[in-house]
Motif scaffolding. Structure first.
Motif, mmCIF file in Angstrom:
data_model
loop_
_atom_site.group_PDB
_atom_site.id
_atom_site.type_symbol
_atom_site.label_atom_id
_atom_site.label_comp_id
_atom_site.label_asym_id
_atom_site.label_seq_id
_atom_site.Cartn_x
_atom_site.Cartn_y
_atom_site.Cartn_z
ATOM 1 N N GLY A 1 -34.675 8.939 46.776
ATOM 2 C CA GLY A 1 -34.253 7.701 45.912
ATOM 3 C C GLY A 1 -34.520 6.375 45.393
ATOM 4 O O GLY A 1 -34.381 6.140 44.217
ATOM 5 N N ALA A 2 -35.602 5.881 46.103
ATOM 6 C CA ALA A 2 -35.814 4.302 46.205
ATOM 7 C C ALA A 2 -37.421 4.636 45.131
ATOM 8 O O ALA A 2 -37.531 4.414 44.368
ATOM 9 C CB ALA A 2 -36.861 4.044 47.230
ATOM 10 N N GLY B 1 -44.039 12.707 43.120
ATOM 11 C CA GLY B 1 -44.328 10.908 43.182
ATOM 12 C C GLY B 1 -42.730 10.861 44.124
ATOM 13 O O GLY B 1 -42.758 10.383 45.839
ATOM 14 N N ALA B 2 -41.630 11.357 43.893
ATOM 15 C CA ALA B 2 -40.199 11.227 44.729
ATOM 16 C C ALA B 2 -40.611 12.742 45.949
ATOM 17 O O ALA B 2 -40.120 12.174 46.950
ATOM 18 C CB ALA B 2 -39.149 11.770 43.917
ATOM 19 N N ILE C 1 -32.058 -0.649 53.877
ATOM 20 C CA ILE C 1 -34.016 0.774 54.561
ATOM 21 C C ILE C 1 -34.144 1.221 52.655
ATOM 22 O O ILE C 1 -35.294 0.775 52.093
ATOM 23 C CB ILE C 1 -33.340 1.472 55.023
ATOM 24 N N TRP C 2 -32.801 1.458 51.434
ATOM 25 C CA TRP C 2 -32.743 2.308 50.522
ATOM 26 C C TRP C 2 -33.794 0.504 49.560
ATOM 27 O O TRP C 2 -35.107 0.915 48.912
ATOM 28 C CB TRP C 2 -32.172 2.770 49.326
ATOM 29 N N LEU C 3 -33.309 -0.733 50.096
ATOM 30 C CA LEU C 3 -33.482 -1.858 49.184
ATOM 31 C C LEU C 3 -35.259 -1.877 49.892
ATOM 32 O O LEU C 3 -36.194 -2.237 49.040
ATOM 33 C CB LEU C 3 -32.683 -3.285 49.527
ATOM 34 N N ILE C 4 -35.472 -2.161 51.300
ATOM 35 C CA ILE C 4 -36.253 -2.627 51.311
ATOM 36 C C ILE C 4 -37.663 -1.600 51.468
ATOM 37 O O ILE C 4 -38.878 -1.803 50.620
ATOM 38 C CB ILE C 4 -36.294 -2.771 52.956
#
Length: 480
Positions: free
Chosen positions: A273-274, A95-96, A56-59
C-alpha cells in the motif's frame, strides 16, 4: 476524452492495483496471522518495537518516498506520456511487489536486512556482495536526500541561511535519527511530516485541475519519444523514474518496519500500500512536468537551470500561491528528509550485522555512525547530478537483485514465482542496457549494441534461475 482523464484513469489504475493485484500477491505469499513477528518476539525497545499499523504505514511511506518520486518523475516527463504508464504498471506489477516481498521476507527472517535476505535466497557470495553494495547505496541515498532538501530550504529562507547552513542542520537531524530509538524521534515527528506530505499531494493535485485544465498534457503524444536531447526512452526512462515505479532502495527501508509490524496480515497495507501511495505522488509530478510547461524544451531548460528542484519551486508557488506554495515545498522537502534519516539508520544496522556489533548501547551506535557520517559529508561536496546518476543505476540494480531473491524464495516453496521473476527479468535488462550505454559512468556503447547485451543477459538470468533456482542454500532458515 479530455486529456485530464488520463490522470484520473491512471490514479484509478493504482487504486485498482492495490485492491486486485495486491490481494493476489498476498494470497500467493500466504501470510500467517498466527505467526509471531519480530516486533513481538524480540522487542528490544530500540529497533524492534510494536507500533500501530497506521503509523507504520505512514513511516514506511515517508521512508521510501524520498526525493525520487518527485525529481525522477519530473525528469521522466521529458519522455512523454509513456512515463504515466510506467508509473502505474511499474508500481502495481513491479514496485509494490518488490516492496511487499522484501518487507515480508524480512518479517519471516526475524527482521533481517538486505544482505541476509539476499544471502538466504541467492547464496553466500551474493550476501557478501550485497553487504558492500547496500551500504554504498544507503550512504549515496543519505547524501542525495540531504543536498536536495537543503537546496530547496535555501530558496525559501533569507540569504544568510544558505545551502551549507541547511545541509548542516539536516545532517545533525540525520545523526540524531540514526542513534535514537525508532519510536523516540522518528515515530513521534513523522505524523507532522505526514501532514505536510498530504497537503502537498492533495494541494498540487487539486490546483492542477483548477488552474491548468486546458494545459493537461498539451504537448503529449503517445508512441513518440519527446525528449529534447533525443535520449533513448529505453532504458533511460526506467532508470530515471525509479522511486514512484520501482526502487531497490525501498528494500533497505522495509526491514525497519518489518521489525515493528505486529501481524503478518498487515503487510499488504504497509508494504504494498505504501508503494501505491508513492506511485500516486510520482503520477502527480509527472503530470506537473508535462502540464506546467508549454513544451518539453521549456521543461528541459528549467531542469538544466536548477535541477528538478526549480520545477518544484516554480510550479508550487504558481499553483498554490505564496502560503500554499511554501507548504507544498515543505511537503516535498520532508520526502527526502524522511528517507535520508532512515537510510543512515539502515546503514548503521547493516554494518553492525556485518561486524557483529550489538546496537543496544548508545556508545556502540556511535562507533559506526561517526565514520559513516564523515563519509556522507565528504560525498555531499560532489556535484549532485553525478551522485544522482550513480544512485539511479545502483537503485534499479538492487531492485533486480531483490526481485530475483524474492522469486527464489517463492520457487523453493513451490509457489508462483512469476510475479517476481518477470519484473526481475525486465529491470535486469534495463539496468544492464543502461550501464552499457551510459557515456559518462558506463561503457558508452551504441544503444543497439547495449539493447542486445541487456536482453541476452536478462534472458540468461531467467534461464539460469529456472534451472538452478530450486537448489537449497546452505545455512538458510528452513522454517520461513
Amino acid at each position: 476524452m479530455p486529456r485530464y482523464m488520463w490522470f484520473i484513469l491512471a490514479a484509478l489504475g493504482l487504486l485498482a492495483g492495490y485492491f486486485i493485484y495486491g490481494k493476489i500477491v498476498e494470497k500467493v505469499f500466504q501470510p500467517d496471522p498466527n505467526r509471531k513477528t519480530p516486533a513481538v518476539e524480540i522487542n528490544d525497545g530500540v529497533d524492534y518495537v510494536v507500533m500501530p499499523t497506521w503509523k507504520i504505514w505512514l513511516i514506511q511511506l515517508l521512508n521510501i518516498a524520498g526525493v525520487g518520486p518527485v525529481f525522477g518523475p519530473i525528469m521522466g516527463a521529458l519522455y512523454g506520456p509513456t512515463a504515466l504508464l510506467w508509473v502505474v504498471f511499474g508500481s502495481v506489477f513491479a514496485g509494490a511487489v518488490h516492496d511487499y516481498f522484501t518487507g515480508m521476507m524480512s518479517v519471516r527472517y526475524r527482521g533481517a536486512n538486505v544482505p541476509d535476505v539476499v544471502g538466504y535466497n541467492l547464496g553466500k557470495i551474493a550476501r557478501q556482495i550485497m553487504r558492500i553494495f547496500a551500504v554504498l547505496l544507503l550512504v549515496l541515498v543519505g547524501v542525495v536526500f540531504a543536498t536536495a532538501p537543503a537546496g530547496l530550504l535555501a530558496k525559501l529562507t533569507p540569504e544568510s541561511l544558505d545551502f551549507t547552513f541547511w545541509l548542516c542542520v539536516i545532517f545533525v537531524y540525520y545523526f540524531l535519527a540514526t542513534l535514537l530509538p525508532i519510536d523516540k524521534l522518528i515515530g513521534r515527528i513523522y505524523p507532522v511530516f505526514g501532514a505536510l506530505l498530504i497537503i502537498m499531494a492533495v494541494g498540487i493535485t487539486v490546483t492542477m485541475f483548477v488552474e491548468m485544465p486546458d494545459q493537461f498534457y498539451s504537448w503529449a503524444e503517445w508512441g513518440v519519444n519527446q525528449n529534447p536531447d533525443d535520449l533513448p526512452l529505453w532504458p533511460l526512462m526506467f532508470i530515471t523514474i525509479a522511486c514512484g515505479a520501482l526502487s531497490g532502495f525501498h528494500s533497505t527501508q522495509s526491514p525497519l518496519m518489518a521489525r515493528c509490524i505486529a501481524n503478518e496480515k498487515n503487510g499488504r497495507l504497509v508494504f504494498y500500500g505504501a508503494m501505491i501511495a508513492e506511485g500516486f505522488i510520482g503520477l502527480v509530478w509527472v503530470t506537473v512536468g508535462m502540464t506546467f510547461y508549454p513544451d518539453p524544451v521549456s521543461l528541459d531548460q528549467a531542469i538544466d537551470a536548477g535541477t528538478a528542484s526549480a520545477v518544484v519551486y516554480d510550479s508550487s508557488f504558481a499553483l498554490m500561491g505564496t502560503f500554499g506554495g511554501v507548504l507544498a515545498i515543505l511537503g516535498v522537502i520532508v520526502l527526502p528528509i524522511t528517507s535520508g534519516d532512515t537510510a543512515f539508520r539502515a546503514a548503521r544496522l547493516t554494518i553492525a550485522e556485518i561486524i557483529k556489533l550489538d546496537q543496544v548501547k548508545p556508545v556502540r551506535r556511535l562507533y559506526i555512525a561517526i565514520p559513516v557520517f564523515a563519509i556522507g559529508i565528504a560525498l555531499s561536496q560532489i556535484d549532485f547530478n553525478i551522485i544522482w546518476r550513480y544512485f539511479g543505476w545502483s537503485n534499479q540494480t538492487l531492485a533486480a537483485v531483490m526481485l530475483w531473491a524474492s522469486a527464489a524464495y517463492m520457487y523453493r516453496r513451490n509457489l508462483v514465482h512469476w510475479i517476481c521473476s518477470i519484473p526481475a527479468t525486465f529491470i535486469t535488462a534495463a539496468a544492464v542496457t543502461y550501464i552499457c550505454y551510459e557515456p559518462n559512468m558506463g561503457l558508452g556503447l551504441d544503444i543497439m549494441v547495449s539493447d542486445v547485451i541487456g536482453a541476452v543477459f536478462a534472458a540468461a538470468c531467467l534461464i539460469w534461475f529456472i534451472i538452478k533456482g530450486k537448489t537449497p542454500i546452505e545455512g538458510a532458515p528452513t522454517n520461513c
